[in-house]
Scaffold this motif. Sequence first.
Motif, PDB file in Angstrom:
ATOM      1  N   ALA A   1       0.836  -1.216   0.000  1.00  0.00           N
ATOM      2  CA  ALA A   1       0.000   0.000   0.000  1.00  0.00           C
ATOM      3  C   ALA A   1       0.859   1.250   0.000  1.00  0.00           C
ATOM      4  CB  ALA A   1      -0.929  -0.023   1.210  1.00  0.00           C
ATOM      5  N   LEU A   2       1.995   1.202   0.655  1.00  0.00           N
ATOM      6  CA  LEU A   2       2.869   2.368   0.676  1.00  0.00           C
ATOM      7  C   LEU A   2       3.412   2.694  -0.711  1.00  0.00           C
ATOM      8  CD1 LEU A   2       4.872   1.752   3.975  1.00  0.00           C
ATOM      9  CD2 LEU A   2       3.250   3.600   3.535  1.00  0.00           C
ATOM     10  N   LYS A   3       3.527   1.674  -1.548  1.00  0.00           N
ATOM     11  CA  LYS A   3       4.047   1.887  -2.899  1.00  0.00           C
ATOM     12  C   LYS A   3       2.948   2.161  -3.934  1.00  0.00           C
ATOM     13  CE  LYS A   3       7.998  -1.113  -1.998  1.00  0.00           C
ATOM     14  NZ  LYS A   3       8.715  -2.330  -2.428  1.00  0.00           N
ATOM     15  N   SER A   4       1.684   2.164  -3.455  1.00  0.00           N
ATOM     16  CA  SER A   4       0.569   2.409  -4.392  1.00  0.00           C
ATOM     17  C   SER A   4       0.514   3.882  -4.766  1.00  0.00           C
ATOM     18  CB  SER A   4      -0.741   1.959  -3.744  1.00  0.00           C
ATOM     19  OG  SER A   4      -1.013   2.748  -2.604  1.00  0.00           O
TER      20      SER A   4
ATOM     21  N   ASN B   1      -2.057   5.991  -4.327  1.00  0.00           N
ATOM     22  CA  ASN B   1      -2.689   6.849  -3.307  1.00  0.00           C
ATOM     23  C   ASN B   1      -2.696   6.079  -1.990  1.00  0.00           C
ATOM     24  OD1 ASN B   1      -4.086   8.717  -1.842  1.00  0.00           O
ATOM     25  ND2 ASN B   1      -5.931   8.728  -3.135  1.00  0.00           N
ATOM     26  N   PRO B   2      -1.558   6.109  -1.259  1.00  0.00           N
ATOM     27  CA  PRO B   2      -1.494   5.378   0.002  1.00  0.00           C
ATOM     28  C   PRO B   2      -2.504   5.867   1.011  1.00  0.00           C
ATOM     29  CG  PRO B   2       0.715   5.960  -0.748  1.00  0.00           C
ATOM     30  CD  PRO B   2      -0.249   6.721  -1.616  1.00  0.00           C
ATOM     31  N   THR B   3      -2.813   7.159   1.016  1.00  0.00           N
ATOM     32  CA  THR B   3      -3.730   7.696   2.030  1.00  0.00           C
ATOM     33  C   THR B   3      -5.099   7.078   1.888  1.00  0.00           C
ATOM     34  OG1 THR B   3      -2.488   9.746   2.100  1.00  0.00           O
ATOM     35  CG2 THR B   3      -4.745   9.819   2.940  1.00  0.00           C
ATOM     36  N   ALA B   4      -5.591   6.969   0.650  1.00  0.00           N
ATOM     37  CA  ALA B   4      -6.934   6.431   0.433  1.00  0.00           C
ATOM     38  C   ALA B   4      -7.032   4.983   0.910  1.00  0.00           C
ATOM     39  CB  ALA B   4      -7.295   6.532  -1.060  1.00  0.00           C
ATOM     40  N   GLU B   5      -5.982   4.234   0.725  1.00  0.00           N
ATOM     41  CA  GLU B   5      -6.025   2.833   1.119  1.00  0.00           C
ATOM     42  C   GLU B   5      -5.793   2.636   2.622  1.00  0.00           C
ATOM     43  OE1 GLU B   5      -3.637   0.211  -1.095  1.00  0.00           O
ATOM     44  OE2 GLU B   5      -4.051   1.100  -3.046  1.00  0.00           O
ATOM     45  N   LEU B   6      -4.954   3.463   3.197  1.00  0.00           N
ATOM     46  CA  LEU B   6      -4.521   3.198   4.565  1.00  0.00           C
ATOM     47  C   LEU B   6      -5.280   3.962   5.617  1.00  0.00           C
ATOM     48  CD1 LEU B   6      -0.639   3.121   4.042  1.00  0.00           C
ATOM     49  CD2 LEU B   6      -2.197   1.195   4.267  1.00  0.00           C
ATOM     50  N   GLN B   7      -5.894   5.151   5.276  1.00  0.00           N
ATOM     51  CA  GLN B   7      -6.548   5.972   6.303  1.00  0.00           C
ATOM     52  C   GLN B   7      -7.680   5.199   7.000  1.00  0.00           C
ATOM     53  OE1 GLN B   7      -5.723   8.635   7.694  1.00  0.00           O
ATOM     54  NE2 GLN B   7      -7.542   9.191   8.843  1.00  0.00           N
ATOM     55  N   PRO B   8      -8.594   4.542   6.262  1.00  0.00           N
ATOM     56  CA  PRO B   8      -9.664   3.787   6.957  1.00  0.00           C
ATOM     57  C   PRO B   8      -9.097   2.652   7.827  1.00  0.00           C
ATOM     58  CG  PRO B   8     -10.189   4.101   4.633  1.00  0.00           C
ATOM     59  CD  PRO B   8      -8.770   4.510   4.778  1.00  0.00           C
TER      60      PRO B   8
ATOM     61  N   ARG C   1       9.733   7.422   4.967  1.00  0.00           N
ATOM     62  CA  ARG C   1      10.977   7.347   5.709  1.00  0.00           C
ATOM     63  C   ARG C   1      11.403   8.688   6.254  1.00  0.00           C
ATOM     64  NH1 ARG C   1      14.895   3.387   4.757  1.00  0.00           N
ATOM     65  NH2 ARG C   1      16.432   5.047   4.556  1.00  0.00           N
ATOM     66  N   ASP C   2      11.014   9.784   5.536  1.00  0.00           N
ATOM     67  CA  ASP C   2      11.418  11.105   6.037  1.00  0.00           C
ATOM     68  C   ASP C   2      10.328  11.752   6.875  1.00  0.00           C
ATOM     69  OD1 ASP C   2      10.817  12.858   2.892  1.00  0.00           O
ATOM     70  OD2 ASP C   2       9.622  11.397   4.039  1.00  0.00           O
ATOM     71  N   GLY C   3       9.288  11.006   7.285  1.00  0.00           N
ATOM     72  CA  GLY C   3       8.305  11.510   8.243  1.00  0.00           C
ATOM     73  C   GLY C   3       7.068  12.141   7.626  1.00  0.00           C
ATOM     74  N   LEU C   4       6.847  12.060   6.310  1.00  0.00           N
ATOM     75  CA  LEU C   4       5.642  12.635   5.690  1.00  0.00           C
ATOM     76  C   LEU C   4       4.453  11.722   5.977  1.00  0.00           C
ATOM     77  CD1 LEU C   4       4.685  14.972   3.859  1.00  0.00           C
ATOM     78  CD2 LEU C   4       5.004  13.428   1.914  1.00  0.00           C
ATOM     79  N   ARG C   5       3.386  12.269   6.574  1.00  0.00           N
ATOM     80  CA  ARG C   5       2.246  11.478   7.024  1.00  0.00           C
ATOM     81  C   ARG C   5       1.369  11.085   5.832  1.00  0.00           C
ATOM     82  NH1 ARG C   5       2.417  15.567  11.021  1.00  0.00           N
ATOM     83  NH2 ARG C   5       2.720  14.797  13.158  1.00  0.00           N
ATOM     84  N   TYR C   6       0.999   9.793   5.756  1.00  0.00           N
ATOM     85  CA  TYR C   6      -0.030   9.315   4.847  1.00  0.00           C
ATOM     86  C   TYR C   6      -1.370   9.222   5.554  1.00  0.00           C
ATOM     87  CZ  TYR C   6       3.481   8.012   1.335  1.00  0.00           C
ATOM     88  OH  TYR C   6       4.473   8.025   0.414  1.00  0.00           O
TER      89      TYR C   6
END
Length: 932
Positions: A89-92, A94-101, A120-125
């Motif tokens: 999912a991190l490599k998809s 739109n990681p936010t759409a998949e991981l937020q729920p 890795r550099d701290g950007l929030r999904y």
Amino acid sequence: MTGRLGRPRGSPPRQPTGRDPGLLARRSRGDRSVAGQVFALMAVIVVLLITAAALALVYQERYGTQRDARHRSLAAAEAFAHAPGLAAALKSANPTAELQPLAEAARQAAGVDFIAVMTRDGLRYTDSRPELIGKRATGDLSRAVAGHPFTEVFKGSPSDAVRAVVPVRDANGKVVGLVGTGIEIDTVSHTVAGQLPLLLGAAAGALLLGTGGAALVSRRLARQTRGLGATDMARMNEHHEAVLHAVREGVLIIGADQRLLLANDEARRLLNLPPDAEQRHVSELGLDPRTTSLLVSGRVATDEVHLAGDRLLAVNVRPTQPYGGHPSGSVMTLRDTTELAALSGRAEVARERLQLLYDAGVRIGTTLDVVRTAEELSEVAVPRFADFVTVELLEPVLKGEEPSRGPGAYTQMRRAAMSGVRTDQPLQAVGDLIRFEVPTAPMAAALDAGHAVLAADLNKAMGWRAQDESGTRQALDYGLHSLISVPLQARGVVLGMANFWRAADTPEAFDEEDLSFAEELGARAAVSIDNARRYTREHATAVALQRSLLPRVLPDQTAVDVAFRYLPAKAGVGGDWFDVIPLAGARVALVVGDVVGHGVHAAATMGRLRTAVHNFSSLDMPPDELLGHLDELIHRIDQNETAGSGDPAEGAGETAGVTGATCLYAVYDPVSGACAMASAGHPGPALVRPDGTVEFPELPAGLPLGVGGMPFEATELRLPEASRLVLYTDGLLEGRDRDFDTGLSLLVRTLSRPGRSPEEACADVLDTLLLPAPSDDIALLIADTRRLEADRIAEWEVPPDPAAVSRVRNAGSAQLAAWGLGDIAFTAELILSELITNAIRYGNTPIRVRMLYDRSLICEVSDGSSTSPHLRYAATTDEGGRGLFLVAQYAERWGTRYTERGKVIWAELPLSGGPEPALAPPDLAALEDLAW
């Protein structure tokens, strides 16, 4: 005159009672009562304990809540980071759409405040706050990026929290993202705050209970103490303690006017006081004048001894503290020390005897010498127990032998030791033969009874006087008056006799208590004497065995001029050894070794090693090969003997193995000056060059014999003529008070002295390095090397042609004529013809012939083949095979030694012709037809 309270002045104060009105006055004093002080103290303690407990519970709850928050955060982060499909999912797109729920559902299930999936550099999904998605998380995330999950108390934006950060790895183990979870500090604080009402309620309840309990205790104490203050109670307690009638110590309380205020029952008994002694002046009590003077003076006394009739009293006097406006008096205590004085005298004697027994255990038996042990017994008892002590031992005991038994075995002994307070004593001297022939004499009676005998008054000891009438008269005139005779027995066997004498220096005679003490002292000494006797026997046996196994006379040889020294250790014979072994070709082997351990076994082991070295040296092996064969032999012997001692009950703790032996083996060739040597764990030799410089050649380190596992290496040196080799064992250099390096420097300094022969050098080394009592054996071997003169060596190269045999034979005959050895020319030609013919027929080139003119004529034929000839008897029909048989018949010795490139067959002939073998002399020209 009366005081304010209506009693005569100077009269003692009345003792307080339960209805004493003075108690009311004491209650009204400004001092607080004991009950009030106890209540205040208990209340303060309760408040402090409850406060400390409440604070501890608050901090404990806060700590536990934070710890629980860390664990929950880390568990949630780990679970979400390892969820299937998270890395994909991190490599998809739109990681936010998949991981937020998914993150929000996991947060609610885990009970944490946020779950953030980051790069890795701290950007929030993802985040529980949608406005933070796409923003970069603050704080140090490097540990998680490096692959290490961690938890921390984070303080910063957007809020303070206990958070955990866990790396997300793909299938290859690479960190592709981070998962951060946490619980906000406010949440933690609310949890702790929710527990405060319960904690405060519990603290308040405990405070009420503690204060109420303190009040009840204080009220009960106030009733029992009647409201008295601390000072009043302490004073009353002093009076009551002073007049306790149950104590075994007398107590007198004296007022300031020297009148007796109180005397307990023990004081009345000790001082025999009258019943109406109270209120009397101390001078009217009938006390000893010295005691009365002490009480009147008012001075302080500590354990002063005073008489009271037939008793000795220990008196202590101390002043009392003034109180209530009354002046100070004094208190005297009394202890009856009459019996204690008698007991202390006996106890002092007993203590001195115990100390003497302890000293005897330390001082007797310090050496394993029989005579010295007897001397120690005599020395330890003078003068603390006896004025004179004599010790007689049986002759076999002095020699280390088993003492004889039976009738008449103890009738005479040898005086071994004597000590006294003076030197002008009338007793027989050390070394004299002492006879015990009168059965009623104390000595003979003690030997016959098997225990100590007391003669308290020698004037009445008729048996002793009858034994030597003139000698006993001199002893009595000298002042000897009391005797205790103690047989020295160990293991039920009498070893000797100890006699304790008292003279005019000690007027008290021996008594029964002295008798038992003397017997105990003799028993301890007997054990040490028996140990010394047995050691003497074993030491003598081991020395005899070792000296029989060591070389007594060194063999005659030309290669070296040798001197040696061997000294056994004082504490026990060891396994040091040395040897000088003549070898073929005028060479000589120098050997020195050391077997670990002491005693007969070490000596026997040394003999086995020396025999093995002799056998192996007869095979003419190089030093490294000889040590290898010796090591293999010892290892095999150890295995066989270990397998043969399978019964653990037999010889438990004793090992017949040879492991732990060291050896240095050197071979010197006087023709070439070469010296080959190898070491099996032994120190290398010292080399003294002709100019006097001393050096220690480096040898390859080898393991001790019997250890196995590593091959030995040899070193070859070229020694200048007149060099000196010094071989030794480590006992020469090392000692209890000297290390190896110090001994080595002393050895170098001693060997550097010029112009010393080997015998003189041996004496110099021992004078410098020998310790007073060496703890280990010492073996020293000094060899001055010599070279064989060039005109005594003849060599020829032999071509592989049978025709060359006669030419070499003729050349050898001419050389023998030049040496003046024409008598043995025929025998030498025969041997040379046979050996050369055999080398040409069966050997390989190069072929060389060498003759050495030494103590014997040595003929050597070498070739490049390693095939060894064998002696055999040829049949009458055989055409060959008799050559080596002829060599064996005509030569004094013959043999084969192997070199790196072939072999050497040698034969030695005596320089005089001597009787020839009973064989028909063969035709020398026909020897070419003979074969081995």
